[in-house]
Design a protein around this motif. Structure first.
Motif, PDB file in Angstrom:
ATOM      1  N   LYS B  70       0.839  -1.208   0.000  1.00 36.91           N
ATOM      2  CA  LYS B  70       0.000   0.000   0.000  1.00 36.91           C
ATOM      3  C   LYS B  70       0.869   1.251   0.000  1.00 36.91           C
ATOM      4  CE  LYS B  70      -4.462  -1.067   0.199  1.00 36.91           C
ATOM      5  NZ  LYS B  70      -5.120  -1.782   1.280  1.00 36.91           N
TER       6      LYS B  70
ATOM      7  N   LEU F  11      -3.569  -4.021 -15.343  1.00 35.74           N
ATOM      8  CA  LEU F  11      -4.410  -3.599 -14.229  1.00 35.74           C
ATOM      9  C   LEU F  11      -4.536  -4.684 -13.176  1.00 35.74           C
ATOM     10  CD1 LEU F  11      -7.173  -1.566 -16.054  1.00 35.74           C
ATOM     11  CD2 LEU F  11      -5.394  -0.715 -14.542  1.00 35.74           C
ATOM     12  N   VAL F  14      -1.964  -3.821 -10.962  1.00 36.92           N
ATOM     13  CA  VAL F  14      -2.394  -2.655 -10.184  1.00 36.92           C
ATOM     14  C   VAL F  14      -3.353  -3.081  -9.080  1.00 36.92           C
ATOM     15  CG1 VAL F  14      -3.697  -0.510 -10.283  1.00 36.92           C
ATOM     16  CG2 VAL F  14      -2.039  -1.040 -12.058  1.00 36.92           C
ATOM     17  N   TRP F  15      -4.250  -3.969  -9.445  1.00 38.88           N
ATOM     18  CA  TRP F  15      -5.215  -4.478  -8.467  1.00 38.88           C
ATOM     19  C   TRP F  15      -4.495  -5.073  -7.269  1.00 38.88           C
ATOM     20  CZ3 TRP F  15      -9.980  -4.621  -6.674  1.00 38.88           C
ATOM     21  CH2 TRP F  15     -10.353  -5.688  -5.852  1.00 38.88           C
ATOM     22  N   SER F  19      -5.110  -3.483  -3.662  1.00 39.20           N
ATOM     23  CA  SER F  19      -5.773  -4.294  -2.648  1.00 39.20           C
ATOM     24  C   SER F  19      -4.769  -4.800  -1.618  1.00 39.20           C
ATOM     25  CB  SER F  19      -6.515  -5.461  -3.295  1.00 39.20           C
ATOM     26  OG  SER F  19      -5.577  -6.274  -3.971  1.00 39.20           O
ATOM     27  N   ILE F  25      -3.762 -15.632  -7.371  1.00 32.75           N
ATOM     28  CA  ILE F  25      -5.224 -15.637  -7.371  1.00 32.75           C
ATOM     29  C   ILE F  25      -5.751 -14.216  -7.416  1.00 32.75           C
ATOM     30  CG2 ILE F  25      -7.255 -16.197  -5.988  1.00 32.75           C
ATOM     31  CD1 ILE F  25      -5.970 -18.621  -7.175  1.00 32.75           C
ATOM     32  N   GLY F  30      -8.139  -9.701 -10.146  1.00 32.70           N
ATOM     33  CA  GLY F  30      -8.035  -8.304 -10.572  1.00 32.70           C
ATOM     34  C   GLY F  30      -8.096  -8.180 -12.074  1.00 32.70           C
ATOM     35  N   ILE F  33     -11.707  -8.561 -13.184  1.00 31.22           N
ATOM     36  CA  ILE F  33     -12.485  -7.339 -12.933  1.00 31.22           C
ATOM     37  C   ILE F  33     -12.075  -6.264 -13.916  1.00 31.22           C
ATOM     38  CG2 ILE F  33     -13.201  -5.642 -11.232  1.00 31.22           C
ATOM     39  CD1 ILE F  33     -12.134  -7.230  -9.071  1.00 31.22           C
ATOM     40  N   SER F  34     -10.772  -6.141 -14.109  1.00 27.47           N
ATOM     41  CA  SER F  34     -10.294  -5.064 -14.969  1.00 27.47           C
ATOM     42  C   SER F  34     -10.846  -5.226 -16.366  1.00 27.47           C
ATOM     43  CB  SER F  34      -8.767  -5.087 -15.035  1.00 27.47           C
ATOM     44  OG  SER F  34      -8.258  -5.123 -13.739  1.00 27.47           O
TER      45      SER F  34
ATOM     46  N   ILE G  16      -7.253   2.714 -12.353  1.00 33.94           N
ATOM     47  CA  ILE G  16      -6.665   2.459 -11.037  1.00 33.94           C
ATOM     48  C   ILE G  16      -7.635   2.867  -9.942  1.00 33.94           C
ATOM     49  CG2 ILE G  16      -4.765   3.064  -9.488  1.00 33.94           C
ATOM     50  CD1 ILE G  16      -3.046   3.520 -11.936  1.00 33.94           C
ATOM     51  N   LEU G  19     -10.478   0.446  -9.790  1.00 35.49           N
ATOM     52  CA  LEU G  19     -10.063  -0.785  -9.122  1.00 35.49           C
ATOM     53  C   LEU G  19      -9.955  -0.570  -7.624  1.00 35.49           C
ATOM     54  CD1 LEU G  19      -7.400  -2.368 -11.456  1.00 35.49           C
ATOM     55  CD2 LEU G  19      -9.722  -3.128 -10.999  1.00 35.49           C
ATOM     56  N   PHE G  20      -9.392   0.567  -7.303  1.00 40.83           N
ATOM     57  CA  PHE G  20      -9.257   0.870  -5.878  1.00 40.83           C
ATOM     58  C   PHE G  20     -10.634   0.954  -5.228  1.00 40.83           C
ATOM     59  CE2 PHE G  20      -8.178   4.119  -2.488  1.00 40.83           C
ATOM     60  CZ  PHE G  20      -7.649   3.174  -1.639  1.00 40.83           C
ATOM     61  N   ILE G  22     -13.268  -0.616  -6.113  1.00 38.67           N
ATOM     62  CA  ILE G  22     -13.802  -1.973  -5.937  1.00 38.67           C
ATOM     63  C   ILE G  22     -13.111  -2.648  -4.758  1.00 38.67           C
ATOM     64  CG2 ILE G  22     -13.999  -4.238  -7.010  1.00 38.67           C
ATOM     65  CD1 ILE G  22     -14.228  -2.758  -9.690  1.00 38.67           C
ATOM     66  N   SER G  23     -11.808  -2.409  -4.685  1.00 37.99           N
ATOM     67  CA  SER G  23     -11.081  -3.009  -3.564  1.00 37.99           C
ATOM     68  C   SER G  23     -11.596  -2.480  -2.236  1.00 37.99           C
ATOM     69  CB  SER G  23      -9.592  -2.746  -3.747  1.00 37.99           C
ATOM     70  OG  SER G  23      -9.023  -2.259  -2.570  1.00 37.99           O
ATOM     71  N   LEU G 103      -7.370 -23.680  -3.766  1.00 36.71           N
ATOM     72  CA  LEU G 103      -6.438 -22.673  -4.293  1.00 36.71           C
ATOM     73  C   LEU G 103      -6.591 -21.319  -3.603  1.00 36.71           C
ATOM     74  CD1 LEU G 103      -6.467 -23.260  -8.172  1.00 36.71           C
ATOM     75  CD2 LEU G 103      -4.682 -23.899  -6.518  1.00 36.71           C
ATOM     76  N   ILE G 104      -7.800 -20.950  -3.316  1.00 40.42           N
ATOM     77  CA  ILE G 104      -7.991 -19.613  -2.762  1.00 40.42           C
ATOM     78  C   ILE G 104      -7.980 -19.638  -1.247  1.00 40.42           C
ATOM     79  CG2 ILE G 104      -9.598 -17.681  -2.616  1.00 40.42           C
ATOM     80  CD1 ILE G 104     -10.486 -18.436  -5.451  1.00 40.42           C
TER      81      ILE G 104
END
Ligand code: NA
Ligand code: NA
Lengths: 139, 120, 511, 88, 789, 164, 138
Positions: B70, F11, F14-15, F19, F25, F30, F33-34, G16, G19-20, G22-23, G103-104
């Motif tokens: 971050k 992206l 970037v994601w 995040s 994963i 990301g 979504i992108s 960006i 995406l942010f 959404i994050s 996996l996740i």
């Protein structure tokens, strides 16, 4: 944060906001409203329980420790609120007031935006930003 | 505390402190420099550096965990946006009619050289 | 199923507000759907009221969090107010479908805003949480503001006036809302909870222990500013005469009929449930201010030539009577206030809906330019007369019984001077309402238009249905006020003894 | 130690904010004020970094990221307004 | 059918049949008047059916459940008084409705006319048979409303509107006072049930000693006087003559105006026997009697003459009902009651005559009328009988009650003694003289003297049978009662008097009972009357002149001044209260806030400001909060919009910094976002608003506003300092619950977010609804501007 | 189409950054979504020429070089300006000069302009309409040509290499 | 018109920021963020496009009916409440389940998250609707 100082700040903001909403210029009035909102929001925020020092987000590092707080209301036995055992220290800052303040901020955003656009419309209709001249409705 | 940690701590702290000092200097520049363009130099470059320094300090301290990532992101984003913001502001200033300060020696962009600074 | 009604009364209109956005310009469907929804809301509210009356308070824990979350409480006061608002809003909705401009209102935001307005009202009447009350206050205000801008066919208000009115409304409202937030925050800081029943219990404990912090009194009085503003109590009434007349008729009816009653509701709810210890201060303050309200409203109404404005001042005056009942503060006077509230709501909304059509009929707002409409629209004349009679307190309309109980209760409680003042201004009311009625409906047709031109601008059947139903209600409560009186007495009993309310709210299980 | 650092750093940052406030107050040109505001957000980003650093908490960096994105938007909007007289 | 049902039906049938009138209108075609007539007949029959019971001294009482919570029922009570009234109302009603068949043109809105008349009749009957005061009041006000509607029957005439307004204001408004009186009566005696109260001597005794006795009495008398056009309230009646003449005859002479008299009679047992009663009631009566009789002189409209005469005659009854003493309550009751009946007959008859004259001669101006005796002989005879009865010429019924009036006056004067021994009979005598004068004028002006050709149509003749017959019948009644008073006395007057006095009454009314003082007074009346009549026109002219010179001498002057002035005064008042700009409104809101905030400080026993304030301020906090204040001040001080916006933006960021410092990242983010959005919207708006206006604040305004702001700040400060002492022990915040359960029950680690979307999601729902509303609202606002162009 | 794919991958990275979690994963998530996100936004990127993924990968070293250079320049710049600021009296000769540029693409010009802004004593005020000249404000002009030269030599080369 | 520099940077920033946003939305339950914050972030990203490219340009690309978005958001949020009623619980009763996906790993699915998504839609929809109507005027 020093409560006294915060209180003084809140009061001063309230006073300045009040002074501004008594002005003639419509934009100043709107700005005054935002200042008043700030003051109210800070007041809500300051109304929380004090003592906590941590962001109210439970991370893995902060273990969930049982505090022994009783929550079930039991009016018969006179239990009304969370009963906090002696020595329990508040770890987090009060999250409740944060949520309330957040709601208040958003609502004041909505109303103030509306008020702002409204001011524009007032200007359009009355061709002035002097609210003392906005007085078609009287008597 | 191992040496490695020690070094890391010192490094991170110095980045941290350096960033803050630079930032402070930048703000001092904001106060002291003559016109808006010069002030932009101070805030953009030094501000970014200060921010970046602090962010790097964080990365040094915590490594590439979510916090470090971050921090990097913040720094990168500032680097992406701050120049554009500076560009927008200086352009706006010039086209808005804000003249260069009297020490200025050249203005190849427009004819607003030496204009009255008080104009808003 | 009764269990879910409180939340449905709030959530369904919100949900449908969103749905109507997708149904824009499908006018027939909108009409049918909204009528159905509003009828459904009315039936549900009625069912809720009857259920509450029979079986006691219904408590609905949103999210099942008990008092830690937000609780909806349908006691008799709340569910009674909801029935009232549902009924009036149903009529206003039916009316509005023919009244509002199609392109600029019905096809744009009328339906969603109106739905949300009703949700706001119901939300206010049902909530058991102080902060939630604030949220729904804002919902209500914003919905009202959005709706005032819209135009309808008898709405001869220049946009200039509407904008000015909303501006004043909003500016004043924002200050009062900030006062409300301040008060709520201060209360939370003192007792650590927002649940009204919970606050009540805790303040009662403090009071019993003699350790009530003095600023609780301050907070209690601050709520008077908040609710007094909503109720247009002097000296907070200035917005009303500007705002209400600027709204299109169905909204005007809602504002004057229901929305100002929110203030009364707030006073009754908050001051009786939470601050019973401060009533010794609040009652005289309200009493004094109510008398001034009655006087100022009535004295200002007489000189008005703008029909809607005159009726707006009349609302100020009338709300003063309700406040008078509240301020006198005995069980019976409070019952009387509630009866007055209900009857005024019915009659005023009917009157405003009729006014909308009358203005459309007349083509002007100026009373002096009207006349002789009893020939061209006897229906409107009748409705208008019934409304005027009710407001003026003449039998056999509901307003008579209301005025009677206010006077009766006031004299019984020994408030001779206040009742005398109220009586005097009742004659004012009689005077200006009937004089107006005569000016509009008697005399010669003023404009050099044909009678047929006027007749062409007569109410549509749908509008007539709405008005007639309201008229039936107005006369019903005059001829047979017993159920209303019984209900009002029950409500007052609950107000004066909040223990059942508290038990119902705090007795629930928490997940 | 951390608290000590925090206090010193905070005071330092707060002092850094004073020039920004000065520009916002005094100008002299409107762009100076904008620059002051922009700089203020930069200082705030750094402050958030400091918090994060001292508390070792990631949450403040979220704030910092939001701030950096959004303050940029504000600056751009005001600049465009001053430049072209419109926003959109 | 039992008696109670008969009474209830007599009351409700007119209402019910009036309601269905519009529905059956088409079926009835031309017979609508006869329909109405038969309704009246039905009611009359029903009441007459119970008359034997009543005249035996019994009463009928019963109730229908109505408002149990208030312990008020729909209850009816029939005794001699109410039955007599009922018969008068329905009987005269029959005559009037019959007459209307001839009088009302087919072009008129007959359904409305008859419907309203029937409503009125029902209301009147309901009023007289009401057993409780509230119900009485309801029917009372219904009669006011129907009267209002009927006065305004020709609703496009300004005079009708004026008259209708006046009557409504005075009668319905007076009624409200009466209601207050009834309520007081209830609060003293504990009951609205008049019928039971009448038979409860203990309650009556306690009433008479109650401190509120006088207030109650005055309030009720105001209602009665307003209805019966007594005292200053008389002014509505002359203007009520705008109604169609049958209506005037029915409502404004024979029945409705007697409602006040009825009320006096009804409450007589409760209030009489006190000085207050005597002074107020008979004082009002004597005053009105003389004033109205005198003022009749200057009237030129024959209906107006009758109106003033009505006022004066009603005043007789007022006076007589007022004649009571502690020892002999109700010495005038029998006389008044008898006069009430007689007046109903002769005055209704006179109104019908007036209607006939106006109908045939097309004018009501007495100056244009004259010499119609030859063309309308029957009418002339009828009129003369009625007028002579009013004067009190034997053997007509008016003579009998007039004699009783004189007798009562003498007795009352004697009882009071002193100067009153002469004054009271003298007043009665003077009233008689006035009566003589205007009665003669009525006959003389219309029927005697020269026919004034220029003003009158060529052919004038007696009217149709339908108009003549009712008048004739009434005239016949006048004669019959005069000749055979005992029948009327036995069946009507005695029971009625018993109903009032609540004791057995044995009346002996005879045409000739010797050469008594009252008879001498009658003779004097006639002589004086002739003398006055010679000066009649002269007096009228003088009155006119006085009125022109001193307009304030008339009560109408004040009425008009108040009613017309109300509008202007109100406009001025409203303009003063609502000057228009928002600032004064805001100031009043703020000042109320300050005042209400200050009130509790008077109750503070400990300290206003907590003692243990913490003034240990870290430097950082000091700087940040200082900057907050500075930026707020900057917002207030900076003049240009954008400068102020930037300052407020800075304020927003600084506030978010406080949130950060207080460990509230969610809040800080929200604040930052909101601040920026707000800035953008602001700039969006500023783009459209050129800053042309620059406010200059004058020193007084500055001082005033600063004072207000400082007071507000102080209020908030005091509150905030007290509040910041924390939650009062032993209570704790609900937050604990959220902290404890957010992970386990809501599976969320960010407690604030969990509160927002789960614990208090309902609030958030409201919040997003507000956002939607703002969006809708803004779009409406913007569109509202586009449309205009 | 392909362009969107490439951007989605960018992206996706970037994601991961925004995040705060770098993992395969998360990256895939990301990227998905992108992709969904870019479809409605694609009109924004219509006038950008396609870059193949290989080219992009090949550019990584030059990108790295650019960033290194940039970091150093920023540090130098900051120190230079800081020196000016902390002098007791500020003695500068500022001005705006025009700098002709070689970069042609949007990305190139933008990067160059931003780079100039971040480096010592210079700040891009505007770009000319024909995209050939940058107007640069310099805080201390000793020799305008020297500055133009240093921009061309020390910055533009790196930028062109990495971004064009 | 703004410069190509601004436009290019915007093109880079917008995804960006989105995406942010959404994050922030997705992380909101456990980290700072949530529907409101995410929604405003999204709105900011789009308004950056509005500011830099101009409203006319955006309208020529796509004329978004933002009111549909916030109405949809309201429907989503309200439906979360009604959903609970369908399951025999109270309005807005939340629930969660832990999913183990290969996996996740562990994923917590929280019904309140859906509510938050509704909030997200409402927030950006209404803000952009306000911006658009205001900017569109004249
Ligand atoms: Na900003
Ligand atoms: Na959140």
């Amino acid at each position: 944060m020093n409560n006294t100082l915060l209180s003084i700040t809140i009061a001063l903001l309230f006073g300045i906001g009040t002074f501004m909403i008594l002005r003639k210029d419509i934009i100043k009035i709107v700005l005054g409203m935002t200042i008043l909102s700030h003051s109210a929001n800070l007041l809500i925020f300051s109304s929380g329980i004090t003592g906590g020092k941590t962001v109210p987000i439970i991370t893995e590092e902060i273990a969930q420790h049982t505090t022994g707080i009783i929550f079930t209301d039991d009016l018969v036995n006179g239990i009304l609120a969370p009963i906090v055992p002696e020595g329990t220290e508040m770890l987090f800052v009060d999250p409740m007031v944060q949520a309330l303040t957040l709601t208040a901020i958003v609502i004041s955003l909505a109303t103030t935006s509306f008020l702002l656009i409204l001011s524009y419309r007032v200007y359009k209709e009355h061709n002035t930003t002097d609210v003392s001249k906005v007085r078609r409705l009287r008597g | 505390m191992t040496d490695y940690e020690m070094i890391r701590n010192i490094l991170s702290f110095s980045f941290f402190a350096g960033g803050m000092i630079f930032l402070f200097l930048g703000m001092l520049g904001l106060l002291r420099l003559p016109d808006v363009y010069n002030r932009l130099h101070a805030t953009t470059k030094i501000g970014i550096l200060g921010a970046f320094g602090v962010m790097l300090g964080i990365v040094m301290k915590v490594g590439f965990n979510s916090m470090g990532i971050k921090a990097i992101t913040v720094g990168m984003f500032l680097m992406l946006t701050a120049p554009m913001a500076a560009h927008m502001m200086s352009r706006a200033a010039h086209r808005h009619g804000v003249g260069l300060c009297k020490e200025s020696i050249v203005d190849e962009y427009g004819q607003s050289y030496y204009k009255d600074q008080e104009k808003e | 199923m009764y269990h879910n009604i409180p939340i449905l009364l709030v959530a369904v209109p919100i949900f449908f507000a969103a749905i109507t956005v997708f149904l824009r310009s499908r006018f027939k469907l909108q009409k049918a759907l909204n009528t159905t929804v509003f009828a459904g809301l009315f039936i549900m509210s009625l069912a809720l009221l009857l259920h509450v009356w029979e079986n006691g308070i219904v408590v609905y824990e949103v999210g099942e969090w008990g008092k830690y979350g937000i609780i909806l409480v349908a006691d008799l006061l709340g569910s009674g107010m909801v029935v009232l608002s549902s009924f009036i809003s149903m009529m206003a909705m039916i009316y509005g479908q023919d009244y509002m401009d199609k392109e600029t209102a019905l096809d744009t935001t009328f339906f969603p805003l109106f739905n949300i307005m009703v949700a706001g009202l119901n939300g206010i009447f049902l909530t058991g949480d102080l902060f939630n009350l604030f949220v729904f206050f804002e919902v209500l205000v914003m919905a009202s503001c959005g709706l005032i801008v819209l135009t309808g066919r008898g709405d001869h208000t220049p946009m200039l006036y509407k904008i000015e009115a909303i501006f004043k409304y909003l500016v004043l409202n924002m200050f009062s809302i900030i006062v409300m937030l301040t008060a709520i925050a201060s209360l939370y800081a003192t007792v650590g909870t927002l649940n009204m029943a919970d606050i009540s219990v805790k303040l009662a404990q403090l009071s019993a222990a003699g350790t009530m912090p003095w600023h609780v009194y301050m907070i209690a009085l601050m709520f008077i500013v908040v609710f007094g503003y909503k109720a247009a109590m002097f000296p907070l009434h200035f917005w009303l005469a500007d705002v209400h007349p600027s709204a299109p008729a169905p909204i005007h009816a809602m504002l004057s009929g229901m929305v100002i009653k929110v203030g009364i509701y707030g006073i009754l709810r908050i001051h009786y449930l939470i601050f019973p210890d401060v009533l010794f201060l609040t009652r005289p303050i309200i009493l004094i201010l109510s008398l001034v309200t009655i006087g100022v409203g009535a004295a200002s109404a007489i000189g008005q030539y703008d029909l809607k404005r005159m009726l707006a001042y009349s609302s100020v005056s009338q709300i003063g009577y309700v406040l008078l009942g509240v301020g006198m503060g005995s069980v019976y006077t409070t019952t009387a206030a509630l009866m007055y509230l209900v009857n005024h709501a019915m009659a005023k909304s009917m009157l405003f809906l009729a006014t909308g059509e009358t203005l459309y009929h007349a083509g002007t707002k100026d009373i002096r330019k009207m006349g002789g409409f009893i020939r061209t629209s006897p229906f409107l004349a009748t409705i208008f007369l019934m409304g005027s009679m009710s407001i003026a307190g003449l039998p056999p309309m509901g307003g008579f019984i209301a005025k009677f109980v206010v006077f009766d209760s006031g004299l019984e409680a020994g408030f001779y001077a206040p009742v005398a003042i109220a009586l005097l201004f009742a004659i004012f009311t009689l005077f200006y309402l009937f004089r107006t009625w005569m000016t509009i409906f008697w005399g010669e047709l003023k404009e050099p238009e044909n009678e047929s031109d006027f007749i062409a601008r007569s109410p549509t059947p749908q509008i007539k249905v709405a008005l007639a139903l309201l008229a039936v209600a107005v006369i019903f409560f005059g001829v047979y006020p017993e159920p209303l009186f019984a209900l009002a007495s029950e409500i007052t009993a609950q107000l004066f003894d909040p223990q059942p309310y508290i038990d119902a709210v705090l007795g629930g299980q928490v997940r | 130690m951390n608290i000590g650092i925090l206090q010193v750093a905070m005071v330092f940052m707060a002092l850094a904010m004073i020039p920004c406030m000065y520009r916002i107050l005094v100008g002299p040109t409107i762009l100076d004020r904008v620059v002051g505001l922009d700089a203020m957000t930069t200082v705030m980003v750094v402050m958030l970094g400091v918090y994060s650093f001292v508390h070792e908490s990631v949450f403040f960096l979220d704030v910092a990221l939001v701030l950096s994105i959004i303050s940029f938007l504000g600056t751009v909007a005001i600049s465009k307004y001053l430049d072209e007289g419109v926003v959109f | 059918m039992d008696n109670f049902t008969a009474i209830a039906l007599a009351v409700f049938l007119p209402f019910a049949l009036a309601f269905v009138l519009p529905l059956v209108e088409k079926l009835l075609k031309g017979y609508i008047g006869w329909y109405a007539f038969s309704v009246a007949l039905l009611s009359f029959g029903l009441i007459a059916w119970v008359l034997p019971v009543i005249s035996d001294g019994d009463t009928i009482q019963g109730s229908i459940r109505w408002l149990p919570s208030l312990s008020i029922d729909l209850s009816f009570y029939a005794d001699g008084l109410s039955t007599m009234f009922g018969l008068i109302v329905s009987g005269i009603g029959m005559m009037i409705l019959w007459y209307s068949n001839g009088y009302m043109s087919k072009k008129e809105d007959l359904p409305r006319y008859y419907q309203q008349l029937l409503f009125f009749m029902g209301a009147m009957l309901g009023m007289v048979f009401s057993a409780n005061t509230l119900q009485l009041f309801i029917f009372w006000e219904l009669t006011s409303i129907t009267s209002f509607m009927l006065i305004g029957y020709w609703r496009n005439k300004p005079a009708s509107i004026y008259g209708a307004t006046k009557s409504l204001l005075l009668t319905a408004g007076g009624g409200l006072f009466m209601l207050a009186g009834f309520i007081l009566l209830r609060s003293i005696t504990g009951s609205f049930e008049l019928a039971t109260l009448l038979h409860d001597p203990a309650a009556i005794a306690s009433l008479k000693t109650d401190p509120l006795f006088l207030t109650t009495l005055i309030l009720i008398i105001i209602g009665a006087a307003a209805k019966s056009a007594q005292g200053p309230f008389y002014i509505w009646l002359p203007n009520a003559m705008e109604a169609p003449t049958p209506v005037s005859g029915f409502l404004h002479s024979a029945t409705m105006v007697k409602a006040g008299i009825y009320l006096l009679a009804r409450i007589h047992p409760l209030f009489s026997g006190t000085e207050a009663w005597f002074i107020i009631v008979s004082g009002l009566g004597i005053f009105t009697m003389l004033l109205a009789g005198f003022l009749a002189f200057r009237q030129t409209d024959i209906k107006a003459i009758l109106a003033y005469s009505t006022i004066s005659q009603l005043a007789y009854m007022f006076t007589m009902y007022g004649y009571t003493t502690y020892h002999e309550p109700g010495i005038g009751v029998a006389a008044a009651t008898f006069h009430l009946l007689n007046h109903a007959t002769f005055k209704a008859c006179l109104f019908l005559v007036a209607g006939i004259v106006a109908h045939e001669a097309a004018t009501r101006d007495i100056r244009k009328l004259g010499g119609l005796r030859k063309e309308m002989p029957i009418t002339f005879i009828i009129a003369t009988i009625a007028a002579l009865s009013m004067i009190g010429i034997p053997p007509l019924n008016g003579f009998l009650s007039k004699e009783m009036f004189y007798e009562t006056s003498l007795e009352m004067g004697h009882l009071l003694g002193g100067v009153f021994t002469y004054l009271i009979p003298a007043a009665a005598l003077l009233g008689g003289v006035f009566t003589f004068a205007y009665s003669v004028k009525f006959i003389d002006g219309i029927f005697l003297g020269e026919r004034k050709k220029e003003h009158l149509p060529e052919h004038i003749h007696d009217p149709s049978f339908n108009m003549l017959a009712p008048a004739g019948l009434l005239a016949g009644l006048v004669v019959l009662i005069g000749l055979f008073p005992s029948v009327a006395v036995h069946y009507l007057i005695e029971p009625a008097t018993e109903g009032i006095l609540l004791e057995n009454v044995d009346l002996h009314v005879k045409l000739w009972h010797g050469f008594t003082t009252p008879l001498i007074m009658t003779i004097i009346t006639l002589i004086l009357g002739i003398l006055v009549y010679t000066k009649y026109d002269d007096i009228g002219e003088r009155q006119d002149k006085m009125n022109v010179r001193y307009p304030w001498l008339s009560i109408n002057y004040f009425y008009d001044m108040i009613v017309d002035g109300a509008k202007n005064k109100s406009s001025v008042f409203a303009a003063f209260m609502q000057p228009g700009p928002v600032k004064p409104y805001l100031v009043s809101l703020i000042v109320l806030f300050i005042v209400l905030g200050a009130i509790p400080t008077f109750f503070v026993t400990a300290t206003l400001i907590p003692a243990n304030l913490n003034f240990n301020i870290p430097l950082y906090e000091g700087i940040i909060l200082g900057l907050v204040i500075i930026s707020a001040i900057a917002t207030a001080v900076l003049r240009k919009y954008l400068q102020a916006v930037i300052a407020v933006s800075a304020l927003g960021y600084l506030v978010s910094l406080i949130y950060i410092y207080l460990q509230a990242p969610d809040l800080a983010i929200t604040q930052i976002l909101v601040e920026t959005l707000f800035t953008i919207i602001f700039v969006l708006v500023i783009v459209k608003i050129p800053q042309t206006f620059k406010e200059t604040i004058s020193t007084p305004v500055m001082i005033k506003d600063l004072t207000i702001s400082a007071a507000v700040a102080l209020t908030v400060l005091v509150l905030s300092l007290n509040v910041n002492q924390g939650i009062v022990a032993p209570f704790e915040s609900l937050s604990y619950y959220f902290i404890e359960n957010s992970v386990s029950l809501a599976a969320g680690h960010n407690i604030v977010n969990v509160i927002l979307v789960d614990f208090r999601a309902y609030d958030t729902l409201g919040e997003i609804v507000v956002l939607c509303l703002a969006a809708f609202g803004v779009s409406n606002l913007i569109k509202s501007g586009v449309e205009r162009k | 189409m392909k362009k969107l794919f490439v951007y989605s991958i960018d992206l996706g990275i970037v994601w991961c950054f925004v995040s705060g979690n770098i993992s395969i994963i998360n990256f895939l998530f990301g990227a998905i979504i992108s992709y969904l996100l870019l479809r409605p936004l694609r009109a924004l990127y219509d006038n950008i020429t396609d870059d193949s993924l290989e080219v992009l990968i090949l550019k990584i070293p030059s990108l790295m070089r650019y960033f290194m250079k940039l970091a150093i320049e920023i540090l130098k710049a900051s120190i230079a300006v800081a020196k000016i600021i902390i002098q007791p009296t500020i003695n500068i000769k500022p001005g705006i000069i025009s700098v002709p540029i070689r970069a042609k693409t949007d990305l190139g010009i933008t990067t160059l302009s931003n780079t100039i802004t971040l480096t010592p004593g210079t700040l891009t005020v505007d770009v000319s309409d024909d995209r050939s000249i940058l107007y640069v404000h310099c805080i201390d002009i000793d020799d305008a040509d020297e500055i133009r030269e240093s921009i061309r030599e020390e910055l533009e080369d790196y930028v062109l290499e990495a971004f064009e | 018109m703004t410069t190509l520099i601004a436009k290019t940077v915007t093109k880079a920033c917008v995804p960006i920021a989105i995406l942010f946003s959404i994050s922030l939305l997705l992380a909101g339950h456990n980290n700072p963020g949530g529907g409101f914050i995410g929604g405003v972030m999204f709105a900011s990203a789009i308004s950056l496009v509005y500011v830099v490219f101009g409203l006319d340009y955006i309208m020529s690309i796509c004329n978004c009916k933002w009111e549909k978005f916030f109405a949809l958001g309201l429907i989503i949020s309200a439906s979360t409440g009604f959903g609970a009623i369908l399951f025999g619980h109270n309005f807005l009763r939340s629930t969660f389940m832990e999913l183990h996906i290969p996996l996740i790993g562990e994923i917590e699915l929280v019904s309140a998250g859906i509510f938050d998504i509704g909030v997200y839609f409402v927030v950006f929809g209404s803000i952009l609707y306000i911006f658009k109507s205001t900017g569109d005027d004249e």
